[in-house]
Design an enzyme around this catalytic site. Structure first.
Site, PDB file in Angstrom:
ATOM      1  N   PHE A  76       0.813  -1.218   0.000  1.00  0.00           N
ATOM      2  CA  PHE A  76       0.000   0.000   0.000  1.00  0.00           C
ATOM      3  C   PHE A  76       0.843   1.262   0.000  1.00  0.00           C
ATOM      4  CE2 PHE A  76       0.827   0.117   4.531  1.00  0.00           C
ATOM      5  CZ  PHE A  76       0.603   1.427   4.925  1.00  0.00           C
ATOM      6  N   LYS A  77       2.093   1.157   0.461  1.00  0.00           N
ATOM      7  CA  LYS A  77       2.949   2.346   0.500  1.00  0.00           C
ATOM      8  C   LYS A  77       3.182   2.920  -0.900  1.00  0.00           C
ATOM      9  CE  LYS A  77       3.495   1.815   4.928  1.00  0.00           C
ATOM     10  NZ  LYS A  77       4.736   1.612   5.630  1.00  0.00           N
ATOM     11  N   ASP A  78       3.029   2.087  -1.940  1.00  0.00           N
ATOM     12  CA  ASP A  78       3.223   2.586  -3.312  1.00  0.00           C
ATOM     13  C   ASP A  78       2.238   3.695  -3.657  1.00  0.00           C
ATOM     14  OD1 ASP A  78       5.316   0.829  -4.007  1.00  0.00           O
ATOM     15  OD2 ASP A  78       3.906  -0.752  -4.554  1.00  0.00           O
TER      16      ASP A  78
END
Length: 479
Positions: free
Chosen positions: A127-129
């Protein structure tokens, strides 16, 4: 007592958006200065001076937008003073063109009362992308426009590092150093960081925990002369741009359920370690998104769940778990929440954080705790519960959860009340945590980009758990 108005009505007139510190020691600054400052120079965290409040008409008008279109509308509220709309559109479009799903963050229905928001379709399957593809492009844009030197320093419990590196690797005018706890991230997470061969990337494996890495980062950023000498910029969620970018998928998920006929508030269950992801949901709620409860899901490192239960914020004993990205005792974004909980009273926030530094605990009174519980429910999920949830959902629905997502789903199940609908955030692809999934005799096929990592050479330097050792590496790399 220093209080500020926390909302401004969103209308056709442009908002003069400025950013201030949670501790009150930074004069209002623009968005570009805010992302370059990262951690506020007074040791606090930067927040918007006022939050836009969205009308029902705005929410209805945005319901049919694509993810990049929605991101543009929301981010423009916070950035358009500094970044012209056409430039911001190019940044947004290029950031989400790298995602494997045309919806960027698709919503998958498992039951009538439970949906999964898949946030792992970016380049590093995490999800950090969603935020870091954007922030990498944003830093490159700011560097070109202002001639700023961009030396990024960050800490990771696993996913932030890989996403941040992927976002800036090979970009001219940018160098990045990432600290991770040596031997305490998954094998795939470690390979995603250390197999990158670009010369603008430095990986430091710290002999300690993520909390040690995070402490070193915050102390180096608080050393303002050192920070300025080496042009240090933040990639962790202490950078306000990370939080703002993550608010978008809460709106997007809500709109997808609205398309299916759901008319009421929606709960969001969020696997939580550093409080950044769920804080983005809290901001979305304050902006007017019809959010019911924000369900705070922790693993056995349960400082945040204990806070919601008791009003006491105090680290406990560190526990290694099958969800290592949540193995965090001190949640850096918690200070931002305190700012809103105390209605913008920066003096009180500064005093609370000073008390936490000296005494190792914060306690809020019962009237404040009641306010916390109006927005948040919280549940701690044990190691065995996490694995059991993975096995149960794989058997019942044919859907494979990673261990972090499993904590969120387990918390949603504990919360489940008749008539409520919950979206559980899926923060990583299960292939990133195959060691845990195999413990329940479930086999999976690695996506090709992950499979190829295992044969690549690594570049990493192991350092001790000390500021001076990290400083020495930074001086050589950034100098």
């Amino acid at each position: 007592m220093r209080r500020r108005p926390l909302h401004t009505q969103c209308c056709d007139k442009e908002i003069d958006m400025k950013y201030i510190s949670t501790r009150g020691g930074v004069a209002p600054i623009g968005f570009t200065d805010a992302i370059l400052m990262g951690l506020a120079d007074d040791g606090g965290l930067l927040v918007p001076e006022q939050l836009p409040r969205l009308s029902d008409d705005a929410l209805k008008a945005w319901r049919s937008l694509s993810y990049p279109e929605l991101a543009l509308e929301l981010l423009a509220l916070f950035m358009e003073e500094d970044i012209p709309r056409d430039e911001l559109k190019r940044l947004v479009d290029s950031s989400y063109a790298t995602f494997r799903d045309p919806h960027v963050t698709p919503v998958v229905k498992l039951r009538d009362d439970l949906h999964v928001l898949e946030l792992f379709h970016g380049p590093t399957f995490a999800f950090k992308d969603v935020a870091l593809q954007f922030l990498g492009n944003l830093y490159a844009y700011v560097s070109r426009k202002t001639g700023s030197v961009i030396h990024i320093l960050g800490a990771t419990s696993g996913d932030t590092g890989a996403s941040a590196i992927e976002g800036v690797r090979g970009k001219e005018g940018i160098k990045i150093c990432i600290l991770h706890p040596h031997g305490k991230v998954s094998r795939v997470q470690e390979l995603q960081m250390t197999t990158v061969q670009d010369d603008n990337v430095l990986n430091l494996a710290v002999e300690g925990t993520f909390d040690d890495c995070q402490r070193i980062i915050k102390e180096l950023f608080a050393d303002v002369p050192f920070k300025r000498q080496y042009h240090l910029r933040a990639i962790n969620s202490i950078n306000i741009a990370r939080i703002l970018a993550q608010t978008v998928y809460y709106f997007y998920a809500y709109f997808r359920l609205a398309e299916q006929g759901h008319a009421g508030p929606v709960n969001f269950s969020v696997p939580t370690g550093n409080f950044g992801d769920i804080f983005a949901g809290y901001i979305a709620k304050r902006m007017g998104l019809p959010v019911g409860k924000l369900v705070l899901a922790t693993n056995e490192n349960d400082i945040l769940a204990r806070f919601v239960a008791s009003g006491v914020y105090q680290p406990g004993e560190f526990r290694g778990t099958y969800s290592p990205s949540m193995d965090i005792q001190v949640a850096s974004n918690f200070e931002r929440y305190l700012y809103y909980l105390y209605d913008g009273d920066t003096g009180t926030v500064a005093a609370l954080m000073e008390r936490f530094k000296s005494e190792g605990r914060i306690e809020v009174p019962q009237d404040m705790l009641r306010r916390v519980r109006e927005d948040f429910a919280a549940y701690s999920v044990s190691n065995e519960e996490c694995l059991d949830t993975i096995a149960r959902y794989y058997e019942s629905y044919g859907y494979l959860l990673d261990p972090h997502t499993a904590c969120g789903v387990a918390a949603a199940d504990k919360r489940s009340d008749e008539g409520e609908v919950t979206v559980s955030l899926s923060t990583a692809h299960p292939a990133k945590f195959d060691e845990a999934i195999r413990l329940r005799n479930i086999s999976q096929v690695y996506p090709e980009p992950i499979q190829t990592l295992f044969g690549k050479p690594r570049r990493v330097t192991v350092v001790g758990n000390a500021n001076d050792q990290v400083k020495e590496q930074l001086e050589a790399f950034f100098g």
